[in-house]
Design a protein around this motif. Structure first.
Motif, PDB file in Angstrom:
ATOM      1  N   LYS A  73       0.982  -1.242  -0.034  1.00 34.53           N
ATOM      2  CA  LYS A  73       0.316  -0.077  -0.337  1.00 34.53           C
ATOM      3  C   LYS A  73       0.374   1.639   0.152  1.00 34.53           C
ATOM      4  CE  LYS A  73      -4.693   1.743   1.690  1.00 34.53           C
ATOM      5  NZ  LYS A  73      -4.787   2.195   3.235  1.00 34.53           N
ATOM      6  N   SER A  74       2.245   1.359   0.821  1.00 33.76           N
ATOM      7  CA  SER A  74       3.414   2.572   1.014  1.00 33.76           C
ATOM      8  C   SER A  74       3.416   2.574  -0.962  1.00 33.76           C
ATOM      9  CB  SER A  74       4.200   2.694   1.630  1.00 33.76           C
ATOM     10  OG  SER A  74       4.961   0.997   1.154  1.00 33.76           O
ATOM     11  N   MET A  75       3.472   1.929  -1.548  1.00 34.04           N
ATOM     12  CA  MET A  75       3.707   2.136  -3.097  1.00 34.04           C
ATOM     13  C   MET A  75       2.494   2.926  -3.719  1.00 34.04           C
ATOM     14  SD  MET A  75       7.523   1.529  -3.423  1.00 34.04           S
ATOM     15  CE  MET A  75       7.873   1.332  -2.074  1.00 34.04           C
ATOM     16  N   PHE A  76       1.464   2.369  -3.383  1.00 35.28           N
ATOM     17  CA  PHE A  76       0.785   2.621  -4.019  1.00 35.28           C
ATOM     18  C   PHE A  76       0.733   4.476  -3.735  1.00 35.28           C
ATOM     19  CE2 PHE A  76      -1.519   0.524  -6.708  1.00 35.28           C
ATOM     20  CZ  PHE A  76      -1.290  -1.146  -6.076  1.00 35.28           C
ATOM     21  N   GLU A  77       1.123   5.105  -2.475  1.00 34.31           N
ATOM     22  CA  GLU A  77       0.371   5.848  -1.708  1.00 34.31           C
ATOM     23  C   GLU A  77       1.999   7.284  -2.658  1.00 34.31           C
ATOM     24  OE1 GLU A  77      -1.662   4.592   2.169  1.00 34.31           O
ATOM     25  OE2 GLU A  77       0.317   5.093   2.291  1.00 34.31           O
ATOM     26  N   LEU A  78       2.582   6.681  -2.560  1.00 36.26           N
ATOM     27  CA  LEU A  78       4.061   7.192  -2.590  1.00 36.26           C
ATOM     28  C   LEU A  78       4.076   7.375  -4.027  1.00 36.26           C
ATOM     29  CD1 LEU A  78       6.653   8.115  -2.091  1.00 36.26           C
ATOM     30  CD2 LEU A  78       7.954   5.983  -3.193  1.00 36.26           C
ATOM     31  N   THR A  79       3.002   5.942  -5.110  1.00 34.76           N
ATOM     32  CA  THR A  79       3.204   6.768  -6.971  1.00 34.76           C
ATOM     33  C   THR A  79       1.600   7.924  -6.643  1.00 34.76           C
ATOM     34  OG1 THR A  79       2.424   4.702  -6.833  1.00 34.76           O
ATOM     35  CG2 THR A  79       4.616   5.133  -7.606  1.00 34.76           C
ATOM     36  N   ARG A  80       1.016   7.742  -5.290  1.00 30.00           N
ATOM     37  CA  ARG A  80       0.116   8.393  -5.819  1.00 30.00           C
ATOM     38  C   ARG A  80      -1.308   7.822  -6.607  1.00 30.00           C
ATOM     39  NH1 ARG A  80       3.669  11.192  -3.694  1.00 30.00           N
ATOM     40  NH2 ARG A  80       3.299  13.563  -3.965  1.00 30.00           N
ATOM     41  N   LEU A  81      -0.651   6.525  -6.499  1.00 26.87           N
ATOM     42  CA  LEU A  81      -1.896   5.358  -7.393  1.00 26.87           C
ATOM     43  C   LEU A  81      -3.221   4.946  -6.369  1.00 26.87           C
ATOM     44  CD1 LEU A  81       0.635   3.492  -9.730  1.00 26.87           C
ATOM     45  CD2 LEU A  81      -1.462   5.466 -10.126  1.00 26.87           C
ATOM     46  N   HIS A  82      -2.872   5.524  -4.780  1.00 30.51           N
ATOM     47  CA  HIS A  82      -4.121   5.045  -4.345  1.00 30.51           C
ATOM     48  C   HIS A  82      -4.952   6.024  -4.419  1.00 30.51           C
ATOM     49  CE1 HIS A  82      -2.348   8.123  -2.267  1.00 30.51           C
ATOM     50  NE2 HIS A  82      -2.647   8.154  -1.125  1.00 30.51           N
ATOM     51  N   ARG A  83      -5.270   7.087  -5.450  1.00 28.54           N
ATOM     52  CA  ARG A  83      -6.522   8.144  -5.633  1.00 28.54           C
ATOM     53  C   ARG A  83      -6.984   7.252  -6.976  1.00 28.54           C
ATOM     54  NH1 ARG A  83      -2.817  13.470  -5.088  1.00 28.54           N
ATOM     55  NH2 ARG A  83      -1.792  13.521  -3.632  1.00 28.54           N
ATOM     56  N   VAL A  84      -6.278   6.762  -7.535  1.00 33.90           N
ATOM     57  CA  VAL A  84      -6.926   6.473  -9.233  1.00 33.90           C
ATOM     58  C   VAL A  84      -7.305   4.714  -8.477  1.00 33.90           C
ATOM     59  CG1 VAL A  84      -6.113   4.939 -11.188  1.00 33.90           C
ATOM     60  CG2 VAL A  84      -4.514   7.546 -10.137  1.00 33.90           C
ATOM     61  N   PHE A  85      -7.052   3.398  -8.464  1.00 32.59           N
ATOM     62  CA  PHE A  85      -8.128   2.918  -7.831  1.00 32.59           C
ATOM     63  C   PHE A  85      -8.792   2.680  -6.770  1.00 32.59           C
ATOM     64  CE2 PHE A  85      -3.718   1.483  -9.774  1.00 32.59           C
ATOM     65  CZ  PHE A  85      -3.865   0.938 -11.037  1.00 32.59           C
ATOM     66  N   GLU A  86     -10.059   2.116  -7.144  1.00 32.62           N
ATOM     67  CA  GLU A  86     -10.733   1.570  -5.803  1.00 32.62           C
ATOM     68  C   GLU A  86     -10.142   0.560  -4.880  1.00 32.62           C
ATOM     69  OE1 GLU A  86     -15.201   1.793  -5.876  1.00 32.62           O
ATOM     70  OE2 GLU A  86     -14.897   1.989  -7.975  1.00 32.62           O
ATOM     71  N   ILE A  87      -9.627   0.850  -3.560  1.00 30.54           N
ATOM     72  CA  ILE A  87      -9.373  -0.148  -3.080  1.00 30.54           C
ATOM     73  C   ILE A  87      -9.632  -1.026  -1.670  1.00 30.54           C
ATOM     74  CG2 ILE A  87      -6.519  -1.041  -1.453  1.00 30.54           C
ATOM     75  CD1 ILE A  87      -5.378   1.363  -3.220  1.00 30.54           C
ATOM     76  N   PHE A  88     -10.039  -2.308  -1.661  1.00 26.58           N
ATOM     77  CA  PHE A  88     -11.064  -3.227  -0.634  1.00 26.58           C
ATOM     78  C   PHE A  88      -9.803  -3.798   0.431  1.00 26.58           C
ATOM     79  CE2 PHE A  88     -13.491  -1.937  -4.124  1.00 26.58           C
ATOM     80  CZ  PHE A  88     -14.961  -1.426  -3.395  1.00 26.58           C
ATOM     81  N   PRO A  89     -10.726  -4.128   1.120  1.00 24.77           N
ATOM     82  CA  PRO A  89      -9.577  -4.481   2.177  1.00 24.77           C
ATOM     83  C   PRO A  89      -9.531  -6.091   2.144  1.00 24.77           C
ATOM     84  CG  PRO A  89     -11.022  -3.500   3.896  1.00 24.77           C
ATOM     85  CD  PRO A  89     -11.252  -3.359   2.346  1.00 24.77           C
ATOM     86  N   THR A  90     -10.702  -6.826   1.290  1.00 24.43           N
ATOM     87  CA  THR A  90     -10.625  -7.643   1.234  1.00 24.43           C
ATOM     88  C   THR A  90     -11.422  -8.286  -0.385  1.00 24.43           C
ATOM     89  OG1 THR A  90     -13.258  -8.385   1.976  1.00 24.43           O
ATOM     90  CG2 THR A  90     -11.305  -8.770   3.324  1.00 24.43           C
ATOM     91  N   ALA A  91     -11.073  -9.435  -0.865  1.00 26.58           N
ATOM     92  CA  ALA A  91     -11.858  -9.449  -2.094  1.00 26.58           C
ATOM     93  C   ALA A  91     -13.084 -10.042  -2.754  1.00 26.58           C
ATOM     94  CB  ALA A  91     -11.238 -11.303  -2.843  1.00 26.58           C
ATOM     95  N   GLN A  92     -13.717 -10.158  -0.925  1.00 23.30           N
ATOM     96  CA  GLN A  92     -15.407 -10.542  -1.110  1.00 23.30           C
ATOM     97  C   GLN A  92     -15.865  -8.882  -1.124  1.00 23.30           C
ATOM     98  OE1 GLN A  92     -13.115 -12.175   1.145  1.00 23.30           O
ATOM     99  NE2 GLN A  92     -13.818 -13.865  -0.481  1.00 23.30           N
ATOM    100  N   GLU A  93     -14.930  -7.950  -0.375  1.00 26.34           N
ATOM    101  CA  GLU A  93     -16.121  -6.587  -0.537  1.00 26.34           C
ATOM    102  C   GLU A  93     -15.834  -5.940  -1.774  1.00 26.34           C
ATOM    103  OE1 GLU A  93     -14.772  -5.315   3.571  1.00 26.34           O
ATOM    104  OE2 GLU A  93     -13.697  -6.276   3.329  1.00 26.34           O
ATOM    105  N   ALA A  94     -14.410  -6.078  -2.406  1.00 23.96           N
ATOM    106  CA  ALA A  94     -14.354  -5.500  -4.192  1.00 23.96           C
ATOM    107  C   ALA A  94     -15.348  -5.845  -4.718  1.00 23.96           C
ATOM    108  CB  ALA A  94     -12.923  -6.102  -4.437  1.00 23.96           C
ATOM    109  N   LEU A  95     -15.751  -7.221  -4.680  1.00 27.64           N
ATOM    110  CA  LEU A  95     -16.281  -8.261  -5.551  1.00 27.64           C
ATOM    111  C   LEU A  95     -17.818  -7.756  -5.302  1.00 27.64           C
ATOM    112  CD1 LEU A  95     -15.630 -11.652  -5.333  1.00 27.64           C
ATOM    113  CD2 LEU A  95     -15.405 -10.382  -6.872  1.00 27.64           C
ATOM    114  N   ALA A  96     -18.310  -7.299  -4.460  1.00 24.75           N
ATOM    115  CA  ALA A  96     -20.052  -6.692  -3.738  1.00 24.75           C
ATOM    116  C   ALA A  96     -19.877  -6.322  -3.863  1.00 24.75           C
ATOM    117  CB  ALA A  96     -20.009  -7.361  -2.341  1.00 24.75           C
ATOM    118  N   SER A  97     -18.556  -4.930  -4.536  1.00 29.11           N
ATOM    119  CA  SER A  97     -19.426  -3.597  -4.855  1.00 29.11           C
ATOM    120  C   SER A  97     -19.169  -3.358  -6.482  1.00 29.11           C
ATOM    121  CB  SER A  97     -17.804  -2.859  -4.363  1.00 29.11           C
ATOM    122  OG  SER A  97     -17.011  -2.924  -5.836  1.00 29.11           O
ATOM    123  N   PHE A  98     -19.322  -4.242  -7.043  1.00 32.06           N
ATOM    124  CA  PHE A  98     -19.615  -3.647  -8.533  1.00 32.06           C
ATOM    125  C   PHE A  98     -21.180  -3.987  -8.697  1.00 32.06           C
ATOM    126  CE2 PHE A  98     -15.667  -5.125  -9.382  1.00 32.06           C
ATOM    127  CZ  PHE A  98     -14.996  -4.468 -10.085  1.00 32.06           C
TER     128      PHE A  98
END
Lengths: 140, 111
Positions: free
Chosen positions: B86-111
């Motif tokens: 996660k720190s690499m995403f933050e360093l390159t500001r990519l955490h603002r680009v991707f939707e990031i979820f704690p678990t795969a289940q939560e990510a799947l449910a978000s669609f």
């Protein structure tokens, strides 16, 4: 007692060795006796800068030629960590690279930015027919 | 590279089963994603739970997947980022680009 460590490694110009070199860097960070900061974070940062620098040497400077080799030295001296990555190629001038545009979603162009962000001094110079990328981090 | 690909309704879950996502193996992840896009599958979750280390090439492969999915009116979301990843995403500001979820289940449910 002064803490002086110097490691000298040569590997073929292939990305399959990135993990090995990164792990050696991590282990060196973990053995530092006097470092007072977050050792796990330092270990991770050394792994990442070694991986980025080697990948640049393999793909850009050495143009993916498997007959070439990458030479790496990692040294701790005078409270500084010195990492040098030597290539055998025409070089790529890192000082000419612009900072990445965070709004522009380019697939490439983050490696040198990561190195510059995590290390205190970075230089790229001609050396012995090739080039050397030197990265220094103060360990205090 | 070892990945597990599973379809969950209209969404495809790609679990990266590697400790490192770097310049050595990120091209394979990119190819796997391109295969899915060619099959018309544009809603993707990439689960990085087992990935301890990501470099700029790994980030680049995910950016490539995100751009391809978005261009096809789909989305690529991430789950299971370990703190140092996660720190690499933050360093390159990519955490603002991707939707990031704690678990795969939560990510799947978000669609």
């Amino acid at each position: 007692m002064k803490e002086k460590i110097e490691v000298d490694i040569r590997v073929p110009n292939q990305t399959r060795y990135l993990s090995l070199i990164g792990k050696i860097g991590e282990e060196i960070a973990r053995t530092l006796k006097k470092y007072k900061g977050d050792r796990n974070e330092l270990a991770y940062h050394i792994n990442i800068v070694l991986t980025e620098a080697m990948a640049n040497a393999i793909r850009h400077a050495n143009e993916g030629d498997p007959r070439k080799e990458v030479h790496i030295t990692i040294a701790i001296k005078q409270k500084c960590l010195h990492i040098r990555v030597f290539d055998e190629g025409q070089g790529f001038d890192i000082s000419s690279l612009p900072a990445p545009d965070f709004e522009d979603l380019d697939e490439h162009g983050r490696g040198v930015y990561i190195i510059r962000s995590l290390m205190d001094r970075v230089s790229y110079k001609k050396y012995n027919g090739g080039h050397v990328l030197e990265m220094v981090k103060t360990l205090s | 590279m070892i990945v597990k690909i599973e379809e969950s309704g209209p969404v495809v879950l790609i679990e990266v089963k590697e400790e490192r996502l770097d310049a050595h193996n990120s091209g394979e992840l990119k190819s796997q994603m391109l295969n899915l896009f060619e099959e018309g599958k544009n809603s993707i979750v990439v689960d990085l739970q087992e990935v301890r280390f990501v470099d700029s090439s790994g980030l680049g492969a995910l950016v490539s997947g995100f751009k391809n999915a978005s261009a096809r009116n789909g989305n690529l979301k991430l789950s299971g980022l370990q703190p140092q990843v996660k720190s690499m995403f933050e360093l390159t500001r990519l955490h603002r680009v991707f939707e990031i979820f704690p678990t795969a289940q939560e990510a799947l449910a978000s669609f």
